[in-house]
Design a protein around this motif. Structure first.
Motif, mmCIF file in Angstrom:
data_model
loop_
_atom_site.group_PDB
_atom_site.id
_atom_site.type_symbol
_atom_site.label_atom_id
_atom_site.label_comp_id
_atom_site.label_asym_id
_atom_site.label_seq_id
_atom_site.Cartn_x
_atom_site.Cartn_y
_atom_site.Cartn_z
ATOM 1 N N PHE A 131 0.844 -1.207 0.000
ATOM 2 C CA PHE A 131 0.000 0.000 0.000
ATOM 3 C C PHE A 131 0.878 1.254 0.000
ATOM 4 C CE2 PHE A 131 -2.818 3.038 2.361
ATOM 5 C CZ PHE A 131 -3.826 3.105 1.427
ATOM 6 N N MET A 139 -2.331 6.429 -2.689
ATOM 7 C CA MET A 139 -2.828 6.054 -1.365
ATOM 8 C C MET A 139 -4.127 6.788 -1.055
ATOM 9 S SD MET A 139 0.743 5.950 0.822
ATOM 10 C CE MET A 139 -0.069 5.840 2.428
ATOM 11 N N TRP A 284 3.877 6.171 6.532
ATOM 12 C CA TRP A 284 4.191 7.173 5.508
ATOM 13 C C TRP A 284 4.765 8.431 6.142
ATOM 14 C CZ3 TRP A 284 2.096 12.106 4.993
ATOM 15 C CH2 TRP A 284 2.482 12.812 3.842
#
Length: 363
Positions: A131, A139, A284
């Motif tokens: 992902f 995303m 992230w």
């Protein structure tokens, strides 16, 4: 030229990052924190988050859409902001892996008691890695798909209406709280995730809707939490609620539909999509900080080190109590960071503007 995140995508991202597996325990937590009719306390906590969001919106406006790293590195020396970066990398990474481990522990206990949870953790982190590899813009698009795949779960509460009773809510408000401070902080952590919007500032459309998007996303989270706690408190008595570890999960066991017999397992599968978003965006953010701190290091190495380090921490924790204790230890500094970091950025922006004005006057 890179595309920008639309404000509707940003609003959905805020909701998806905030909401997650904690909703299964939230009614008990607010009952212990605020007492009878504790669902009203959710609104009070939401107001505190809105104050924090106001500071974040000011950073966006005063900084003219600049990255938080640009603001920090233009004003502070490395020996000051490097420890701050290390703190962010550590806390974001640990929060990500603890949320992931918490989910896989619940899956293991509920559906696969004979399988070791660390096996699930490996598969889960590989899914997160895939992902994460899509980049922030993809995303955001995938998050929108996940949102529409899970938002319908809210309508399951309608199944409870025949069993709902206003008499269980009682006529008393905020009486019988057992741990207002500790459980109040724990309830507040259910809103964490909004602070990650600071790192999204350079990636969103500069159309003036940044503030509206993050506020709307948070208010939708507040609505979901409030309705869930309200319906749960009308389903269980106050004393029952305080003695049930996961009230929302217990309610799912009472739900019956003509098509699905074990609806709680079905819901758990869809909750996975929310957990993926929460964990992926914390990773992230940790990666963004790592890249700003270690610009010469290859991104693939940073990802590998980050996932390996967090996995080793998650693999050691095999007891739910240990996970909860470590989560509490980490979330308290995270709450402080969520409030103080925007204020620090605002101070730095003010100092930079003052310095520019003085240089202009001298020139």
């Amino acid at each position: 030229m890179h595309e920008k995140i639309h404000y509707s995508q940003l609003a959905i991202m805020v909701y998806m990052v905030q909401s997650g597996i904690i909703i299964f325990a939230l009614p008990r937590i607010v009952a212990e924190a605020f007492g009878m009719n504790g669902w009203l306390g959710i609104m009070g906590l939401s107001v505190l988050v809105l104050v924090n969001l106001y500071f974040i919106i000011l950073v966006y406006k005063k900084g003219a859409g600049r990255s938080v790293f640009t603001i920090v590195e233009a004003s502070l020396p490395k020996f000051v902001y490097y420890p701050l970066y290390i703190f962010m990398i550590t806390t974001f990474g640990l929060l990500a892996v603890l949320v992931a481990k918490n989910y896989v522990m619940r899956i293991q206990l509920t559906m696969f008691p004979d399988v070791k949870p660390n096996y699930f953790l490996v598969y889960f982190l590989l899914l997160i890695l895939f992902f994460l590899s899509k980049g922030i813009y993809n995303m955001s698009k995938i998050t929108v798909v996940f949102f529409f795949s899970t938002v319908w779960l809210l309508f399951l509460l309608f199944i409870l209406i025949p069993e709902f009773s206003f008499t269980r809510l009682t006529t008393f408000f905020f009486q019988g709280a057992t741990d207002p401070i500790g459980k109040g902080i724990e309830a507040y952590t259910s809103f964490l995730g909004y602070e990650l919007t600071l790192f999204l500032i350079p990636y969103v459309q500069k159309d003036g809707n940044f503030g509206k998007a993050i506020v709307f996303g948070h208010l939708f989270t507040t609505f979901v939490y409030t309705v869930t706690c309200f319906m749960t408190m009308g389903f269980f008595s106050f004393n029952q609620l305080k003695n049930i570890l996961y009230p929302t999960h217990t309610i799912l066991k009472f739900m019956q539909t003509p098509l699905i017999e074990r609806i709680e397992n079905f819901v758990f599968a869809f909750i996975l999509l929310k957990v993926i978003v929460t964990v992926a965006f914390y990773y992230w953010a940790a990666l963004e900080v790592s890249q700003s701190m270690l610009k010469s290091v290859n991104k693939k190495w940073l990802i590998a080190l980050m996932f390996l380090g967090s996995f080793l921490v998650g693999a050691v924790l095999d007891v739910q109590r240990e996970i909860n204790e470590l989560f509490t230890i980490i979330t308290i500094p995270q709450i402080i960071f969520a409030f103080s970091f925007p204020l620090l950025l605002l101070c730095l922006l003010w100092l930079n503007k003052r310095k520019e004005r003085m240089n202009t006057e001298i020139a």
